[in-house]
Scaffold this motif. Sequence first.
Motif, PDB file in Angstrom:
ATOM      1  N   ASP A 142       0.846  -1.182   0.000  1.00 49.75           N
ATOM      2  CA  ASP A 142       0.000   0.000   0.000  1.00 49.75           C
ATOM      3  C   ASP A 142       0.886   1.238   0.000  1.00 49.75           C
ATOM      4  O   ASP A 142       1.885   1.302   0.715  1.00 49.75           O
ATOM      5  CB  ASP A 142      -0.889   0.027   1.245  1.00 49.75           C
ATOM      6  N   GLY A 143       0.532   2.203  -0.812  1.00 51.82           N
ATOM      7  CA  GLY A 143       1.280   3.449  -0.862  1.00 51.82           C
ATOM      8  C   GLY A 143       2.393   3.477  -1.887  1.00 51.82           C
ATOM      9  O   GLY A 143       3.044   4.511  -2.062  1.00 51.82           O
ATOM     10  N   SER A 144       2.635   2.354  -2.566  1.00 50.60           N
ATOM     11  CA  SER A 144       3.651   2.351  -3.627  1.00 50.60           C
ATOM     12  C   SER A 144       3.166   3.236  -4.770  1.00 50.60           C
ATOM     13  O   SER A 144       1.989   3.212  -5.131  1.00 50.60           O
ATOM     14  CB  SER A 144       3.878   0.939  -4.163  1.00 50.60           C
ATOM     15  N   SER A 145       4.071   3.974  -5.358  1.00 51.76           N
ATOM     16  CA  SER A 145       3.676   4.870  -6.447  1.00 51.76           C
ATOM     17  C   SER A 145       3.344   4.085  -7.709  1.00 51.76           C
ATOM     18  O   SER A 145       3.676   2.902  -7.841  1.00 51.76           O
ATOM     19  CB  SER A 145       4.765   5.919  -6.703  1.00 51.76           C
ATOM     20  N   THR A 146       2.722   4.745  -8.654  1.00 53.24           N
ATOM     21  CA  THR A 146       2.089   4.060  -9.785  1.00 53.24           C
ATOM     22  C   THR A 146       3.040   3.423 -10.788  1.00 53.24           C
ATOM     23  O   THR A 146       2.655   2.475 -11.463  1.00 53.24           O
ATOM     24  CB  THR A 146       1.157   5.012 -10.552  1.00 53.24           C
ATOM     25  N   LEU A 147       4.270   3.877 -10.885  1.00 51.16           N
ATOM     26  CA  LEU A 147       5.201   3.304 -11.856  1.00 51.16           C
ATOM     27  C   LEU A 147       6.040   2.170 -11.266  1.00 51.16           C
ATOM     28  O   LEU A 147       6.788   1.505 -11.978  1.00 51.16           O
ATOM     29  CB  LEU A 147       6.114   4.410 -12.409  1.00 51.16           C
ATOM     30  N   ARG A 148       5.884   1.908  -9.972  1.00 47.74           N
ATOM     31  CA  ARG A 148       6.730   0.899  -9.313  1.00 47.74           C
ATOM     32  C   ARG A 148       6.601  -0.509  -9.898  1.00 47.74           C
ATOM     33  O   ARG A 148       7.605  -1.219  -9.991  1.00 47.74           O
ATOM     34  CB  ARG A 148       6.476   0.884  -7.806  1.00 47.74           C
ATOM     35  N   PRO A 149       5.421  -0.964 -10.329  1.00 43.37           N
ATOM     36  CA  PRO A 149       5.376  -2.312 -10.917  1.00 43.37           C
ATOM     37  C   PRO A 149       6.268  -2.445 -12.150  1.00 43.37           C
ATOM     38  O   PRO A 149       6.980  -3.445 -12.308  1.00 43.37           O
ATOM     39  CB  PRO A 149       3.900  -2.496 -11.282  1.00 43.37           C
ATOM     40  N   GLN A 150       6.268  -1.436 -12.997  1.00 42.46           N
ATOM     41  CA  GLN A 150       7.091  -1.472 -14.188  1.00 42.46           C
ATOM     42  C   GLN A 150       8.581  -1.397 -13.837  1.00 42.46           C
ATOM     43  O   GLN A 150       9.409  -2.060 -14.468  1.00 42.46           O
ATOM     44  CB  GLN A 150       6.725  -0.316 -15.127  1.00 42.46           C
ATOM     45  N   ILE A 151       8.941  -0.599 -12.829  1.00 43.57           N
ATOM     46  CA  ILE A 151      10.340  -0.477 -12.432  1.00 43.57           C
ATOM     47  C   ILE A 151      10.847  -1.790 -11.849  1.00 43.57           C
ATOM     48  O   ILE A 151      11.945  -2.258 -12.199  1.00 43.57           O
ATOM     49  CB  ILE A 151      10.539   0.683 -11.432  1.00 43.57           C
ATOM     50  N   ALA A 152      10.075  -2.412 -10.961  1.00 41.85           N
ATOM     51  CA  ALA A 152      10.492  -3.685 -10.367  1.00 41.85           C
ATOM     52  C   ALA A 152      10.677  -4.744 -11.451  1.00 41.85           C
ATOM     53  O   ALA A 152      11.677  -5.478 -11.454  1.00 41.85           O
ATOM     54  CB  ALA A 152       9.474  -4.147  -9.324  1.00 41.85           C
ATOM     55  N   THR A 153       9.731  -4.824 -12.366  1.00 44.08           N
ATOM     56  CA  THR A 153       9.825  -5.787 -13.458  1.00 44.08           C
ATOM     57  C   THR A 153      11.037  -5.492 -14.334  1.00 44.08           C
ATOM     58  O   THR A 153      11.778  -6.406 -14.723  1.00 44.08           O
ATOM     59  CB  THR A 153       8.535  -5.777 -14.294  1.00 44.08           C
ATOM     60  N   ALA A 154      11.273  -4.222 -14.629  1.00 44.65           N
ATOM     61  CA  ALA A 154      12.415  -3.849 -15.477  1.00 44.65           C
ATOM     62  C   ALA A 154      13.747  -4.127 -14.789  1.00 44.65           C
ATOM     63  O   ALA A 154      14.715  -4.514 -15.450  1.00 44.65           O
ATOM     64  CB  ALA A 154      12.315  -2.379 -15.878  1.00 44.65           C
ATOM     65  N   LYS A 155      13.834  -3.939 -13.468  1.00 45.96           N
ATOM     66  CA  LYS A 155      15.078  -4.274 -12.771  1.00 45.96           C
ATOM     67  C   LYS A 155      15.379  -5.764 -12.901  1.00 45.96           C
ATOM     68  O   LYS A 155      16.515  -6.157 -13.176  1.00 45.96           O
ATOM     69  CB  LYS A 155      15.014  -3.868 -11.293  1.00 45.96           C
ATOM     70  N   ALA A 156      14.373  -6.598 -12.701  1.00 46.91           N
ATOM     71  CA  ALA A 156      14.564  -8.043 -12.851  1.00 46.91           C
ATOM     72  C   ALA A 156      14.895  -8.388 -14.297  1.00 46.91           C
ATOM     73  O   ALA A 156      15.804  -9.188 -14.570  1.00 46.91           O
ATOM     74  CB  ALA A 156      13.322  -8.799 -12.385  1.00 46.91           C
ATOM     75  N   VAL A 162      13.321  -5.278  -7.072  1.00 46.84           N
ATOM     76  CA  VAL A 162      12.690  -4.581  -5.951  1.00 46.84           C
ATOM     77  C   VAL A 162      12.884  -3.091  -6.159  1.00 46.84           C
ATOM     78  O   VAL A 162      13.971  -2.641  -6.539  1.00 46.84           O
ATOM     79  CB  VAL A 162      13.303  -5.013  -4.599  1.00 46.84           C
ATOM     80  N   THR A 163      11.849  -2.312  -5.886  1.00 47.80           N
ATOM     81  CA  THR A 163      11.920  -0.864  -5.989  1.00 47.80           C
ATOM     82  C   THR A 163      11.023  -0.228  -4.940  1.00 47.80           C
ATOM     83  O   THR A 163      10.107  -0.860  -4.425  1.00 47.80           O
ATOM     84  CB  THR A 163      11.515  -0.391  -7.403  1.00 47.80           C
ATOM     85  N   GLY A 164      11.326   1.023  -4.627  1.00 52.44           N
ATOM     86  CA  GLY A 164      10.491   1.779  -3.698  1.00 52.44           C
ATOM     87  C   GLY A 164      11.283   2.634  -2.743  1.00 52.44           C
ATOM     88  O   GLY A 164      10.792   3.635  -2.231  1.00 52.44           O
ATOM     89  N   ASP A 165      12.520   2.254  -2.476  1.00 50.76           N
ATOM     90  CA  ASP A 165      13.356   3.009  -1.551  1.00 50.76           C
ATOM     91  C   ASP A 165      14.675   3.300  -2.277  1.00 50.76           C
ATOM     92  O   ASP A 165      14.744   3.232  -3.505  1.00 50.76           O
ATOM     93  CB  ASP A 165      13.576   2.214  -0.261  1.00 50.76           C
ATOM     94  N   LEU A 166      15.716   3.637  -1.530  1.00 50.42           N
ATOM     95  CA  LEU A 166      17.026   3.803  -2.146  1.00 50.42           C
ATOM     96  C   LEU A 166      17.435   2.482  -2.786  1.00 50.42           C
ATOM     97  O   LEU A 166      17.142   1.406  -2.254  1.00 50.42           O
ATOM     98  CB  LEU A 166      18.051   4.223  -1.102  1.00 50.42           C
ATOM     99  N   SER A 167      18.126   2.547  -3.894  1.00 51.90           N
ATOM    100  CA  SER A 167      18.466   1.335  -4.632  1.00 51.90           C
ATOM    101  C   SER A 167      19.250   0.330  -3.797  1.00 51.90           C
ATOM    102  O   SER A 167      19.030  -0.880  -3.907  1.00 51.90           O
ATOM    103  CB  SER A 167      19.245   1.688  -5.902  1.00 51.90           C
ATOM    104  N   ASP A 168      20.162   0.806  -2.942  1.00 52.65           N
ATOM    105  CA  ASP A 168      20.907  -0.117  -2.074  1.00 52.65           C
ATOM    106  C   ASP A 168      19.963  -0.869  -1.145  1.00 52.65           C
ATOM    107  O   ASP A 168      20.146  -2.063  -0.886  1.00 52.65           O
ATOM    108  CB  ASP A 168      21.957   0.625  -1.256  1.00 52.65           C
TER     109      ASP A 168
END
Length: 141
Positions: free
Chosen positions: A45-59, A116-122
């Motif tokens: 809850d509270g994750s911003s709207t582009l986070r699903p695409q970012i997490a998928t793209a990181k993987a 994984v995305t949502g906070d600092l990359s580390d």
Amino acid sequence: MSIKLDQARAIVSAALEKGREMGLKPLTVAVLDAGGHLVSFGREDGSSTLRPQIATAKAATALALGLSSRAVAAMAADRPAFVASLGAIAPQGIVPAAGGLLVIGPDDTVIGAVGVTGDLSDNDEACALAGIAAAGLATKE
């Protein structure tokens, strides 16, 4: 061999739990199989709207180049034009930032990847590592 649903779910659950333990911002976690297909996903809850695409793209970045997305970020510093050119040919995108890791199976082959995305990359990467470990699997740089 490819990652199993129960393993992928364990990665998502443990990665999100690690984020809560660390007091991080809301996380989004995507687990892809070796072919780049989504196996499991979690978005707090509270994750911003582009986070699903970012997490998928990181993987997907890790799978596409056979390296962690952190290593791709280092590559981008040395070869920016090359890494920038990949976005146009990568269907799920390329994100050269820590948080995308390969998942290695018992026979030492790539069976999937986690982003994984949502906070600092580390911090994102720390949660990905925790998820992989909780599933009894390994990663490589």
